[in-house]
Design an enzyme around this catalytic site. Structure first.
Site, short mmCIF file in Angstrom:
data_model
loop_
_atom_site.label_atom_id
_atom_site.label_comp_id
_atom_site.label_asym_id
_atom_site.label_seq_id
_atom_site.Cartn_x
_atom_site.Cartn_y
_atom_site.Cartn_z
N CYS A 1 -4.77 -54.69 -7.08
CA CYS A 1 -4.46 -53.70 -8.11
C CYS A 1 -3.09 -53.96 -8.75
CB CYS A 1 -4.60 -52.29 -7.53
SG CYS A 1 -4.89 -51.08 -8.82
N HIS B 1 -9.25 -51.93 -4.23
CA HIS B 1 -8.46 -51.71 -3.00
C HIS B 1 -9.29 -51.88 -1.72
CE1 HIS B 1 -4.80 -49.82 -4.76
NE2 HIS B 1 -5.63 -49.55 -5.75
N GLU C 1 -8.34 -52.47 1.13
CA GLU C 1 -7.62 -51.97 2.31
C GLU C 1 -8.01 -50.54 2.67
OE1 GLU C 1 -6.40 -52.48 -0.65
OE2 GLU C 1 -5.06 -50.85 -1.23
N1 LIG Z 1 -3.76 -48.50 -7.78
C1 LIG Z 1 -2.90 -49.25 -8.45
O1 LIG Z 1 -2.28 -50.17 -7.92
C2 LIG Z 1 -2.64 -48.83 -9.87
C3 LIG Z 1 -1.93 -49.86 -10.72
C4 LIG Z 1 -1.06 -49.19 -11.77
N2 LIG Z 1 -1.87 -48.51 -12.74
C5 LIG Z 1 -0.15 -50.22 -12.40
O2 LIG Z 1 -0.12 -50.40 -13.56
O3 LIG Z 1 0.57 -50.87 -11.73
#
Ligand SMILES: NC(=O)CC[C@H](N)C(=O)O
Length: 199
Positions: A81, A176, A178
């Site tokens: 992410c 994610h 994890e």
């Molecule tokens: N769950 C996340 O890691 C979100 C990422 C977040 N929207 C970003 O721009 O970094």
């Protein structure tokens, strides 16, 4: 087999979950907040969180350059992410002045799913992983909008959008693993770290 030493960038975000996953898979998990903590790791995980904050903190704490050097040296690195955003060579919809570590030949759009689909779950076919589809949880997730010649898509949504990529020792997922209990992506990453450690 000796345990691998796997760093988890612990500046911000859900690094604790990754530390736990790495330990549960029998490897040694170490939080990384300073340059010297990067030394001697066999791989690094960059967690989810907020990429613009992680970027600022990594520059404030003098970690940005050492992280770039680690990627360039071939260290296996897995970004989830916000971590995927940190590994992308270019960002779309970044905050003003937002930088990345880079390494993955991709362009990633932040918050690609808009407010109405801030969070959602979907089963993904991931041919590189054996067994059932991967149940993927997306939280204000990015999407890989362009995959360059050096990177390879590993997983796509039903509509064809790319949400998992790899390039040599680098691995990135928009979602994610994890938090789902299905750690096949972590195992896939640990195999890269194991191969490098024993070479
Ligand atoms: N769950 C996340 O890691 C979100 C990422 C977040 N929207 C970003 O721009 O970094």
């Amino acid at each position: 087999m000796t345990a691998l030493r796997i760093g988890v960038l612990a500046l911000q975000g859900d690094f604790r979950e990754h530390l736990q996953v790495v330990s549960s898979l029998g490897e040694t998990a170490v939080p990384v907040r300073r340059e010297d903590e990067l030394k001697g790791v066999d791989g690094l995980i960059i967690p989810g969180g907020e990429s613009s904050v992680m970027d600022k903190l990594s520059r404030t704490f003098g970690l940005a350059e050492p992280l770039k050097e680690a990627v360039a040296s071939g260290l296996p690195v897995y970004g989830t992410c916000a971590g995927l955003i940190m590994l992308a060579d270019s960002i779309l919809d970044g905050m003003a002045g937002q930088q990345t570590i880079g390494g993955l030949d991709v362009a990633v759009r932040r918050n690609a799913f808009g407010t109405q689909r801030d969070s959602f779950e979907e089963d993904l076919e991931v041919p590189a992983l054996e067994g059932e589809p991967v149940h993927a949880v997306f939280i204000r997730a990015p999407v890989v909008e362009t995959v360059g010649a050096d990177a390879k898509p590993l997983g796509t949504l039903a509509d064809g959008r790319v949400v998992a990529v790899e390039q040599g020792n680098l691995l990135g997922t928009s979602f994610h693993p994890e938090i789902t209990g299905d750690f096949r992506f972590h195992e896939y990453f640990l195999a890269k770290a194991r191969a490098r450690a024993s070479s």
